[in-house]
Design a protein around this motif. Structure first.
Motif, PDB file in Angstrom:
ATOM      1  N   LYS A   1      -3.193 -31.936   3.155  1.00  0.00           N
ATOM      2  CA  LYS A   1      -2.724 -30.541   3.127  1.00  0.00           C
ATOM      3  C   LYS A   1      -2.141 -30.204   1.762  1.00  0.00           C
ATOM      4  N   ILE A   2      -1.374 -31.140   1.233  1.00  0.00           N
ATOM      5  CA  ILE A   2      -0.726 -30.919  -0.064  1.00  0.00           C
ATOM      6  C   ILE A   2      -1.781 -30.751  -1.155  1.00  0.00           C
ATOM      7  N   VAL A   3      -2.807 -31.554  -1.069  1.00  0.00           N
ATOM      8  CA  VAL A   3      -3.862 -31.492  -2.078  1.00  0.00           C
ATOM      9  C   VAL A   3      -4.588 -30.139  -2.009  1.00  0.00           C
ATOM     10  N   VAL A   4      -4.881 -29.692  -0.802  1.00  0.00           N
ATOM     11  CA  VAL A   4      -5.555 -28.396  -0.662  1.00  0.00           C
ATOM     12  C   VAL A   4      -4.633 -27.279  -1.163  1.00  0.00           C
ATOM     13  N   TYR A   5      -3.369 -27.379  -0.783  1.00  0.00           N
ATOM     14  CA  TYR A   5      -2.374 -26.391  -1.200  1.00  0.00           C
ATOM     15  C   TYR A   5      -2.315 -26.304  -2.722  1.00  0.00           C
TER      16      TYR A   5
ATOM     17  N   GLY B   1      -0.492 -22.539  -3.548  1.00  0.00           N
ATOM     18  CA  GLY B   1      -0.916 -22.099  -2.217  1.00  0.00           C
ATOM     19  C   GLY B   1       0.105 -21.178  -1.587  1.00  0.00           C
ATOM     20  N   ASP B   2      -0.317 -20.527  -0.528  1.00  0.00           N
ATOM     21  CA  ASP B   2       0.564 -19.564   0.113  1.00  0.00           C
ATOM     22  C   ASP B   2       0.541 -19.799   1.623  1.00  0.00           C
ATOM     23  N   GLY B   3       1.585 -19.382   2.279  1.00  0.00           N
ATOM     24  CA  GLY B   3       1.583 -19.429   3.738  1.00  0.00           C
ATOM     25  C   GLY B   3       2.292 -20.639   4.321  1.00  0.00           C
ATOM     26  N   LEU B   4       2.814 -21.496   3.454  1.00  0.00           N
ATOM     27  CA  LEU B   4       3.548 -22.649   3.970  1.00  0.00           C
ATOM     28  C   LEU B   4       4.675 -22.994   3.009  1.00  0.00           C
ATOM     29  N   ASP B   5       5.842 -23.201   3.578  1.00  0.00           N
ATOM     30  CA  ASP B   5       7.009 -23.542   2.771  1.00  0.00           C
ATOM     31  C   ASP B   5       6.940 -25.022   2.383  1.00  0.00           C
ATOM     32  N   ARG B   6       6.959 -25.268   1.082  1.00  0.00           N
ATOM     33  CA  ARG B   6       6.844 -26.640   0.588  1.00  0.00           C
ATOM     34  C   ARG B   6       7.921 -27.544   1.134  1.00  0.00           C
ATOM     35  N   LYS B   7       9.143 -27.032   1.103  1.00  0.00           N
ATOM     36  CA  LYS B   7      10.261 -27.841   1.556  1.00  0.00           C
ATOM     37  C   LYS B   7      10.070 -28.215   3.023  1.00  0.00           C
ATOM     38  N   GLN B   8       9.569 -27.263   3.797  1.00  0.00           N
ATOM     39  CA  GLN B   8       9.372 -27.507   5.226  1.00  0.00           C
ATOM     40  C   GLN B   8       8.304 -28.576   5.475  1.00  0.00           C
ATOM     41  N   LEU B   9       7.233 -28.536   4.673  1.00  0.00           N
ATOM     42  CA  LEU B   9       6.183 -29.553   4.847  1.00  0.00           C
ATOM     43  C   LEU B   9       6.721 -30.925   4.441  1.00  0.00           C
ATOM     44  N   TRP B  10       7.539 -30.908   3.426  1.00  0.00           N
ATOM     45  CA  TRP B  10       8.165 -32.163   2.980  1.00  0.00           C
ATOM     46  C   TRP B  10       9.070 -32.726   4.081  1.00  0.00           C
ATOM     47  N   ASP B  11       9.876 -31.857   4.676  1.00  0.00           N
ATOM     48  CA  ASP B  11      10.743 -32.302   5.785  1.00  0.00           C
ATOM     49  C   ASP B  11       9.900 -32.864   6.926  1.00  0.00           C
ATOM     50  N   HIS B  12       8.752 -32.232   7.149  1.00  0.00           N
ATOM     51  CA  HIS B  12       7.864 -32.729   8.215  1.00  0.00           C
ATOM     52  C   HIS B  12       7.374 -34.145   7.887  1.00  0.00           C
ATOM     53  N   ALA B  13       7.068 -34.373   6.618  1.00  0.00           N
ATOM     54  CA  ALA B  13       6.595 -35.707   6.208  1.00  0.00           C
ATOM     55  C   ALA B  13       7.704 -36.751   6.398  1.00  0.00           C
ATOM     56  N   ILE B  14       8.893 -36.414   5.944  1.00  0.00           N
ATOM     57  CA  ILE B  14      10.027 -37.354   6.073  1.00  0.00           C
ATOM     58  C   ILE B  14      10.349 -37.569   7.555  1.00  0.00           C
ATOM     59  N   GLY B  15      10.359 -36.485   8.318  1.00  0.00           N
ATOM     60  CA  GLY B  15      10.665 -36.583   9.744  1.00  0.00           C
ATOM     61  C   GLY B  15       9.657 -37.464  10.467  1.00  0.00           C
ATOM     62  N   THR B  16       8.366 -37.247  10.176  1.00  0.00           N
ATOM     63  CA  THR B  16       7.318 -38.051  10.810  1.00  0.00           C
ATOM     64  C   THR B  16       7.467 -39.519  10.410  1.00  0.00           C
TER      65      THR B  16
ATOM     66  N   GLN C   1      -6.693 -20.761  -2.788  1.00  0.00           N
ATOM     67  CA  GLN C   1      -7.326 -19.663  -2.036  1.00  0.00           C
ATOM     68  C   GLN C   1      -7.753 -20.138  -0.647  1.00  0.00           C
ATOM     69  N   GLU C   2      -8.361 -21.308  -0.620  1.00  0.00           N
ATOM     70  CA  GLU C   2      -8.798 -21.870   0.658  1.00  0.00           C
ATOM     71  C   GLU C   2      -7.587 -22.143   1.543  1.00  0.00           C
ATOM     72  N   PHE C   3      -6.518 -22.628   0.914  1.00  0.00           N
ATOM     73  CA  PHE C   3      -5.323 -22.930   1.697  1.00  0.00           C
ATOM     74  C   PHE C   3      -4.786 -21.655   2.360  1.00  0.00           C
ATOM     75  N   THR C   4      -4.733 -20.586   1.583  1.00  0.00           N
ATOM     76  CA  THR C   4      -4.256 -19.320   2.124  1.00  0.00           C
ATOM     77  C   THR C   4      -5.140 -18.862   3.284  1.00  0.00           C
ATOM     78  N   ALA C   5      -6.455 -19.017   3.125  1.00  0.00           N
ATOM     79  CA  ALA C   5      -7.385 -18.624   4.190  1.00  0.00           C
ATOM     80  C   ALA C   5      -7.152 -19.468   5.452  1.00  0.00           C
ATOM     81  N   ILE C   6      -6.879 -20.751   5.261  1.00  0.00           N
ATOM     82  CA  ILE C   6      -6.618 -21.640   6.403  1.00  0.00           C
ATOM     83  C   ILE C   6      -5.367 -21.172   7.150  1.00  0.00           C
TER      84      ILE C   6
END
Lengths: 114, 279
Positions: B147-151, B102-117, B156-161
């Motif tokens: 989100k991870i699953v869609v990514y 997927g494109d448009g989202l940094d994996r590490k950043q989403l991971w940090d969001h998961a740990i932070g939450t 393609q759908e993830f990029t569109a989102i």
């Protein structure tokens, strides 16, 4: 002085690193106490005892502090993020808390566990 | 894509090789009354890569343990079956994520969001006196699973989102509804149901954007809802949302917290360590 900690896999430990939290065996025995500077033998022993990871003290510049410019950037991001909830009193209070926390980090003290 | 086709597609992920057999094995073990905690610990421990990840997750997400958890058996005893099952899934989903395109989202950043939450949820859970705070932590960790699953699976759908989020200033949920016909929270529910997680863990993930709908675990759901918002407010990682989701009045009233406690919560988590939890 604020110190940060890092969780490292035993394989990544190096001699001289300082233990930040006690390493405790399943039996309840303390293997290493905080503040201990690790030797090669200690690291080998941890591997032998099945320990996976160890919290070590991390050195380096204090990332918690912000320059005035960085704080301004963060505040602008915060404002953009909250722009659509300006009518909501709860969201306003949350925004105020985060804004206060950003300002508190400029240059001086940082709210953070030490 | 109709929701039915999407669901069938998403559910197939449950049988992809990216989810290690150990997940299926644990899922069936947990259902048997003869399984002991140590049995589960042993199964995970056999897979060294997985157990290292689970331990890393335990020690980074369950912030506030007085001592580090150094073995999987210890983690299982401490946290219980369902939480460890959730952790094994998190570790596995993370693998899926690393292979994603997927494109448009940094994996590490989403991971940090998961740990932070997860961490914020843990602190909030203790403040509101939740009976099993570790369930809030694992729900926090898995709340954006969809989100991870869609990514990973529908790049393609993830990029569109992500394009809709950026260009039209939509919330991710809104963009997902448009592009996929379902939100990441619903997609998360499909997978967790398939993986047979208990409802009390599924609800906080499936309903974290509509917490007032929760029936079985309203408090844990409200906690994850608030934790997600605070994590975005505090800029810990990146959930993909440019706009902050709005706090539900009902969830806030149910929690019975004060804003001073919210402030304390943010002081209690250490965002600098969250970043080092990624590897």
């Amino acid at each position: 002085m604020i110190h940060t900690m890092r969780l490292l896999a035993v394989e990544l430990l190096e001699e001289g690193m300082k233990v930040a939290k006690p390493v405790i065996h399943d039996s309840g025995r303390i293997l290493l106490a905080p503040g201990v500077s690790m030797t090669g033998r200690m690291i080998e022993r941890l591997k032998g005892q099945g320990v996976g990871q160890v919290w070590v003290e991390a050195e380096g510049p204090d990332e918690g502090r912000l320059s005035t410019e960085a704080a301004k950037r963060m505040e602008r991001t915060l404002e953009r993020r909250f722009a659509h909830v300006q009518h909501d009193p709860l969201m306003q209070q949350i925004q105020a808390i985060v804004r206060k926390r950003i300002r508190a980090r400029i240059g001086g003290d940082v709210c953070r566990s030490s | 894509m109709t929701p039915e086709i999407l669901r069938a597609k998403i559910e197939r992920i449950g049988s992809l090789p990216t989810l290690p057999q150990v997940v299926t094995k644990i899922a069936s073990m947990v259902e048997s009354s003869e399984t002991s905690v140590a049995d589960v610990g042993r199964v995970i421990a056999k897979d060294q890569v997985l157990s290292a990840r689970v331990l890393k997750l335990v020690n980074s997400a369950f912030y506030g343990f007085s001592r580090p958890v150094s073995t999987v058996t210890h983690a299982t005893v401490l946290l219980g079956f369902n939480v460890v099952k959730g952790l094994v899934m998190s570790a596995s989903v993370f693998d899926l994520f690393q292979q994603g395109k997927g494109d448009g989202l940094d994996r590490k950043q989403l991971w940090d969001h998961a740990i932070g939450t997860a961490r914020i949820a843990g602190v909030l859970a203790r403040k509101v006196g939740l009976h099993e705070p570790e369930e809030a932590v694992v729900a926090g960790l898995l709340h954006d699973l969809g989100k991870i699953v869609v990514y990973a699976d529908l790049p393609q759908e993830f990029t569109a989102i992500m394009e809709s989020v950026k260009k039209r200033s939509l919330l991710m949920c809104e963009a997902e509804k448009e592009v996929l016909g379902a939100t990441h929270a619903e997609i998360g529910r499909w997978l967790l149901e398939r993986w047979k997680l208990p409802t009390k863990l599924i609800e906080p993930i499936a309903l974290h954007h509509i917490p007032h709908v929760a029936r079985e675990a309203p408090l844990t759901t409200a906690i994850v809802h608030l934790a997600d918002i605070l994590c975005i407010a505090a800029s810990i990682g990146d959930s993909g949302d440019a706009k902050i989701p709005q706090l539900s009045d009902q969830a806030w009233n149910l929690l019975g917290l004060t804003m001073e406690q919210v402030d304390e919560t943010l002081s209690e988590i250490d965002e600098y360590e969250i970043t080092s939890a990624f590897a």
